[in-house]
Design a protein around this motif. Sequence first.
Motif, PDB file in Angstrom:
ATOM      1  N   VAL A 131      23.081  66.172 -13.537  1.00  0.00           N
ATOM      2  CA  VAL A 131      22.242  67.307 -13.151  1.00  0.00           C
ATOM      3  C   VAL A 131      22.083  68.244 -14.350  1.00  0.00           C
ATOM      4  CG1 VAL A 131      21.892  69.163 -11.492  1.00  0.00           C
ATOM      5  CG2 VAL A 131      23.127  67.087 -10.797  1.00  0.00           C
ATOM      6  N   LEU A 132      20.863  68.365 -14.841  1.00  0.00           N
ATOM      7  CA  LEU A 132      20.635  69.159 -16.048  1.00  0.00           C
ATOM      8  C   LEU A 132      21.024  70.621 -15.823  1.00  0.00           C
ATOM      9  CD1 LEU A 132      17.313  67.878 -17.640  1.00  0.00           C
ATOM     10  CD2 LEU A 132      19.623  66.936 -17.720  1.00  0.00           C
ATOM     11  N   GLY A 133      21.769  71.149 -16.776  1.00  0.00           N
ATOM     12  CA  GLY A 133      22.241  72.519 -16.704  1.00  0.00           C
ATOM     13  C   GLY A 133      23.532  72.691 -15.937  1.00  0.00           C
ATOM     14  N   GLU A 134      23.999  71.646 -15.279  1.00  0.00           N
ATOM     15  CA  GLU A 134      25.256  71.645 -14.522  1.00  0.00           C
ATOM     16  C   GLU A 134      25.339  72.797 -13.498  1.00  0.00           C
ATOM     17  OE1 GLU A 134      28.464  69.574 -17.350  1.00  0.00           O
ATOM     18  OE2 GLU A 134      27.888  71.557 -18.060  1.00  0.00           O
ATOM     19  N   PRO A 135      24.314  72.989 -12.668  1.00  0.00           N
ATOM     20  CA  PRO A 135      24.391  74.042 -11.646  1.00  0.00           C
ATOM     21  C   PRO A 135      25.245  73.591 -10.466  1.00  0.00           C
ATOM     22  CG  PRO A 135      22.368  72.833 -11.364  1.00  0.00           C
ATOM     23  CD  PRO A 135      23.048  72.249 -12.584  1.00  0.00           C
TER      24      PRO A 135
END
Length: 561
Positions: free
Chosen positions: A466-470
């Motif tokens: 998941v891009l940005g690791e939210p």
Amino acid sequence: MIWGSRNDDGGTEQGADGPIPGRRGRVRVRRHPWVRTGGTAVALLAAFSLTLTGCSDADDSGGPESAAAPDEAAPTPSPTPSPTRSHPLSQAPATVPAVREHEAARGPGWKKAADSAVVVAKGSEQLADEGRLIAQELDLGYRGVNTARAGDVELALAGSGPAESYTVTTRDGRVRITGPDQAGVFYGTRTLKQAVRTGGAMPEGVVRDRPDRPQRGLNVDIARKHFTAEWIEDRLREMADLKLNQLGLHFSDDQAWRIESETHPEIVTDPHLTKAEIRRILALAERLHIDVFGEIDSPGHLGAVLRAYPQLQLRNVQGVPRQGAIDISKPQSAELIDELLREYTALFGGRWFHVGADEYQALTVSDPAASYPQLATAAREKYGAGADIQDLAEGWLNDRAAVVRDAGKIPKAWNDGFFTGGTVTAAKDIEVEYWTGKEIGMRPPVEYLAEGRKVVNLNDEYLYYVLGEPNEFVYPTGRRIYEEWTPLVLRGSDPVPARYSDQILGGRFAIWCDLADSQTQAQVAAGIRRPLQATAQKLWDPRPPQQTWEQFTALADRATG
């Protein structure tokens, strides 16, 4: 073991370290092939052989033959025929994923020679693409349908094993790759390609190999982040060498609609992929035996569509719009989505299409009927007095799946679109794509399995990049997948009971672009490389790995470049 041998012409003999000049008229020592050198085994030699050639019954003076000198060995009869020189017992080819079975043998294996070529067996003409590709990759000639010669690689459709299985037989300086279908033969060429990269040769012996799961792949969110056609094609080539066979493209979401539409161009976002680019991607994928399917997520995640059709957006009793949610009480909503489903199922071809069904926001409020009375009314009108909004949503899923089914495809949907305890039940042929157990109210995977459903593993604990690791996501490194995950680990880190194994069709590693600008395309490609390799290994063979993670990564670097 090292055995001596005599060439047929009596000239050059092959020894342990190379040619030994022919020694006509001299004593020659031979060892039997079953006797080891060194140790007590030497004492078990049956005989030493003496070969005398060019000798007469008398010496040069015409007298009788001279007696053997005291320090010379006494002659004994020579065994016929003499054994050939042996090679060390072969090792399995070093590949990712590892081959499941290798029958070792003694021999030199196969190495490319100046006149080596790829040929296709008579009756297997449909393997021409596979033959041309491996010939190009190994810099070999291609002779089409022909008889294999020494040094050649032969491809053939043969046998009746499981789908995608293959056999690679290496002997007499040749390689023969067979399988019951084209995909299996193709995977055999991937094994050959990697064996040459990692060891310089295809080892002597027989490889018998097959995948553990029929669905093995990658899922890419191209809606929230635009990925170029070239980037996707690079991933296809990477996937093919890892024997992955499925690519899912999530191309519609709240943020964007990323593939050209001819029926509704007003919903398309720039930049996007053209249909010509999609057809180019599909053509490459077909050659690499990868099925590419699209996903139109509904009734949630439709923000890009609703910007063009705000009158179809779901609104609560106060008139407040719900982000991404379409009003499924309106007939026009179904008409619009079905038009899009028909357009894109025709574009993609293949065996599957994904209809989404996750995170419909009308069902996340404390009292759905009070907040959205129009949905509650529509549910009762369509499914009876006891029906509620959950039933209306489940009916929506069934209706969209019917459109996909009518297009000749198998429908897929996310696990949070399947409900229990209502009037309407999701059709049993819709494949459950299980991704989450973290959200409130999510059912454990064993419940779907107990209902007899087929499930595909996209466990967000291991398989979500998941891009940005939210939302507490972290980029997976691959090591946890390799050491802990198997297809039975559908939720969290605990496997479901093994009795359900046959219902788990496989899995996909997934890229989600929640914070799209967090990484470039190149960074995403680099970041998923190790996890994708680990996923491929465990989907092909979920047994405990034979190599450490460090050994596996070192091998993967050599095997896949």
